[in-house]
Structures are given as structure tokens and as C-alpha cells.
Design a protein around this motif. Structure first.
Motif, PDB file in Angstrom:
ATOM      1  N   ALA A 261      30.255 -23.661  21.623  1.00 42.23           N
ATOM      2  CA  ALA A 261      28.841 -23.333  22.002  1.00 42.23           C
ATOM      3  C   ALA A 261      28.232 -22.050  21.010  1.00 42.23           C
ATOM      4  O   ALA A 261      27.309 -22.015  20.792  1.00 42.23           O
ATOM      5  N   LEU A 262      29.310 -20.953  20.651  1.00 39.41           N
ATOM      6  CA  LEU A 262      28.757 -20.068  19.776  1.00 39.41           C
ATOM      7  C   LEU A 262      28.575 -20.818  18.422  1.00 39.41           C
ATOM      8  O   LEU A 262      27.738 -20.287  17.778  1.00 39.41           O
ATOM      9  N   LEU A 263      29.410 -21.671  17.999  1.00 38.26           N
ATOM     10  CA  LEU A 263      29.122 -22.330  16.517  1.00 38.26           C
ATOM     11  C   LEU A 263      27.578 -22.693  16.515  1.00 38.26           C
ATOM     12  O   LEU A 263      27.256 -23.084  15.558  1.00 38.26           O
ATOM     13  N   GLU A 264      27.250 -23.327  17.707  1.00 37.52           N
ATOM     14  CA  GLU A 264      25.881 -24.182  17.486  1.00 37.52           C
ATOM     15  C   GLU A 264      24.630 -22.977  17.671  1.00 37.52           C
ATOM     16  O   GLU A 264      23.554 -23.706  17.571  1.00 37.52           O
ATOM     17  N   ASN A 265      24.851 -21.987  17.866  1.00 33.91           N
ATOM     18  CA  ASN A 265      23.987 -20.974  18.222  1.00 33.91           C
ATOM     19  C   ASN A 265      23.661 -20.260  16.631  1.00 33.91           C
ATOM     20  O   ASN A 265      24.661 -19.355  16.264  1.00 33.91           O
TER      21      ASN A 265
ATOM     22  N   ILE B 221      25.903 -17.264  14.429  1.00 35.60           N
ATOM     23  CA  ILE B 221      26.429 -17.480  13.237  1.00 35.60           C
ATOM     24  C   ILE B 221      26.019 -16.552  12.165  1.00 35.60           C
ATOM     25  O   ILE B 221      26.864 -16.047  11.282  1.00 35.60           O
ATOM     26  N   ASP B 222      24.596 -16.286  12.187  1.00 33.75           N
ATOM     27  CA  ASP B 222      23.903 -15.468  11.221  1.00 33.75           C
ATOM     28  C   ASP B 222      24.591 -14.083  11.530  1.00 33.75           C
ATOM     29  O   ASP B 222      24.815 -13.137  10.501  1.00 33.75           O
ATOM     30  N   LYS B 223      24.661 -13.443  12.682  1.00 34.75           N
ATOM     31  CA  LYS B 223      25.170 -12.186  12.880  1.00 34.75           C
ATOM     32  C   LYS B 223      26.558 -12.303  12.256  1.00 34.75           C
ATOM     33  O   LYS B 223      27.043 -10.999  11.764  1.00 34.75           O
ATOM     34  N   ILE B 224      27.465 -13.297  12.397  1.00 34.72           N
ATOM     35  CA  ILE B 224      28.902 -13.139  11.852  1.00 34.72           C
ATOM     36  C   ILE B 224      28.876 -12.962  10.368  1.00 34.72           C
ATOM     37  O   ILE B 224      29.489 -12.232   9.745  1.00 34.72           O
ATOM     38  N   LEU B 225      27.852 -13.916   9.816  1.00 34.82           N
ATOM     39  CA  LEU B 225      27.885 -13.939   8.420  1.00 34.82           C
ATOM     40  C   LEU B 225      27.602 -12.629   7.728  1.00 34.82           C
ATOM     41  O   LEU B 225      27.999 -12.066   6.807  1.00 34.82           O
TER      42      LEU B 225
ATOM     43  N   LEU C 291      27.788 -11.466   4.067  1.00 42.34           N
ATOM     44  CA  LEU C 291      27.169 -12.668   3.397  1.00 42.34           C
ATOM     45  C   LEU C 291      25.679 -12.798   3.746  1.00 42.34           C
ATOM     46  O   LEU C 291      25.324 -12.481   4.993  1.00 42.34           O
ATOM     47  N   ASP C 292      24.906 -13.391   3.189  1.00 40.84           N
ATOM     48  CA  ASP C 292      23.468 -13.810   3.319  1.00 40.84           C
ATOM     49  C   ASP C 292      23.427 -15.005   4.083  1.00 40.84           C
ATOM     50  O   ASP C 292      23.814 -15.977   3.472  1.00 40.84           O
ATOM     51  N   PRO C 293      22.839 -14.708   5.370  1.00 41.54           N
ATOM     52  CA  PRO C 293      22.640 -16.199   6.088  1.00 41.54           C
ATOM     53  C   PRO C 293      21.929 -17.498   5.551  1.00 41.54           C
ATOM     54  O   PRO C 293      22.303 -18.433   5.906  1.00 41.54           O
ATOM     55  N   SER C 294      20.992 -16.936   4.689  1.00 36.93           N
ATOM     56  CA  SER C 294      20.182 -18.081   4.109  1.00 36.93           C
ATOM     57  C   SER C 294      20.756 -18.747   3.088  1.00 36.93           C
ATOM     58  O   SER C 294      20.748 -20.134   2.738  1.00 36.93           O
ATOM     59  N   ASP C 295      21.966 -18.301   2.321  1.00 37.17           N
ATOM     60  CA  ASP C 295      22.598 -18.872   1.356  1.00 37.17           C
ATOM     61  C   ASP C 295      23.591 -19.793   2.053  1.00 37.17           C
ATOM     62  O   ASP C 295      23.959 -20.877   1.580  1.00 37.17           O
ATOM     63  N   ALA C 296      24.350 -19.433   3.228  1.00 35.86           N
ATOM     64  CA  ALA C 296      25.152 -20.215   4.106  1.00 35.86           C
ATOM     65  C   ALA C 296      24.686 -21.300   4.501  1.00 35.86           C
ATOM     66  O   ALA C 296      25.141 -22.646   4.637  1.00 35.86           O
ATOM     67  N   HIS C 297      23.297 -21.174   4.871  1.00 35.13           N
ATOM     68  CA  HIS C 297      22.435 -22.717   5.450  1.00 35.13           C
ATOM     69  C   HIS C 297      22.412 -23.581   4.319  1.00 35.13           C
ATOM     70  O   HIS C 297      22.459 -24.787   4.384  1.00 35.13           O
ATOM     71  N   ILE C 298      22.140 -23.253   3.223  1.00 38.33           N
ATOM     72  CA  ILE C 298      22.055 -24.064   2.062  1.00 38.33           C
ATOM     73  C   ILE C 298      23.579 -24.707   1.753  1.00 38.33           C
ATOM     74  O   ILE C 298      23.577 -25.960   1.515  1.00 38.33           O
ATOM     75  N   VAL C 299      24.465 -24.217   1.769  1.00 43.21           N
ATOM     76  CA  VAL C 299      25.888 -24.577   1.368  1.00 43.21           C
ATOM     77  C   VAL C 299      25.959 -25.660   2.497  1.00 43.21           C
ATOM     78  O   VAL C 299      26.512 -26.685   2.245  1.00 43.21           O
ATOM     79  N   ASN C 300      25.667 -25.326   3.890  1.00 41.34           N
ATOM     80  CA  ASN C 300      25.915 -26.197   5.041  1.00 41.34           C
ATOM     81  C   ASN C 300      25.162 -27.759   4.743  1.00 41.34           C
ATOM     82  O   ASN C 300      25.399 -28.729   4.953  1.00 41.34           O
TER      83      ASN C 300
END
Length: 72
Positions: free
Chosen positions: A24-28, A32-36, A41-50
Motif C-alpha cells: 500500500a505504501l509503495l503505491e502511494n 515514495i517521494d518523501k522516501i526519495l 534523491l530527486d523524485p522527478s528523476d526517479a519517476h523517469i527511471v520507472n
């Protein structure tokens, strides 16, 4: 439930997978952004990798299904 098991069970209610709080946490995305951010880490970069991983998975599926073929 694995896809393989679904072939042998007709009851649709057995096909529902109950997710524990970890999933449930992984889908929120906010979590995820808070953890990054906590890891520097920059959350916007992580979404690109995904997104790139998802694109590669679709490409692999298309290759395996024969939708695209290898050019030699």
C-alpha cells in the motif's frame, strides 16, 4: 495469486490478492517521494527511471510475442 494458479481455480474471489501495508505504501506516490527526498534523491528523476523500465518491459513483451522481430 500467480497467474498459473488462476487457470485451475474458477472462483473469482480467490483471484483477488490482498496486499499488506508494505505494498500500500509503495503505491502511494507521496510516500515514495518523501522516501526519495530523505535519501537525497530527486523524485522527478526517479519517476523517469520507472517509466524507462516500464517501456523496456513492454518492448520485451512485444519481442517475446512476435509482435516485433529482430533485424540482423
Amino acid at each position: 495469486m500467480a497467474t498459473f494458479e488462476r487457470y485451475f481455480l474458477a472462483e473469482k474471489e480467490t483471484h483477488v490478492e490482498k496486499k499488506n501495508p508494505y505494498y500500500a505504501l509503495l503505491e502511494n506516490e507521496k510516500v515514495i517521494d518523501k522516501i526519495l527526498i530523505e535519501f537525497g534523491l530527486d523524485p522527478s528523476d526517479a519517476h523517469i527511471v520507472n517509466g524507462q523500465v516500464a517501456d523496456l518491459e513492454r518492448l520485451l513483451a512485444a519481442y517475446r510475442s512476435g509482435e516485433i522481430i529482430e533485424k540482423v
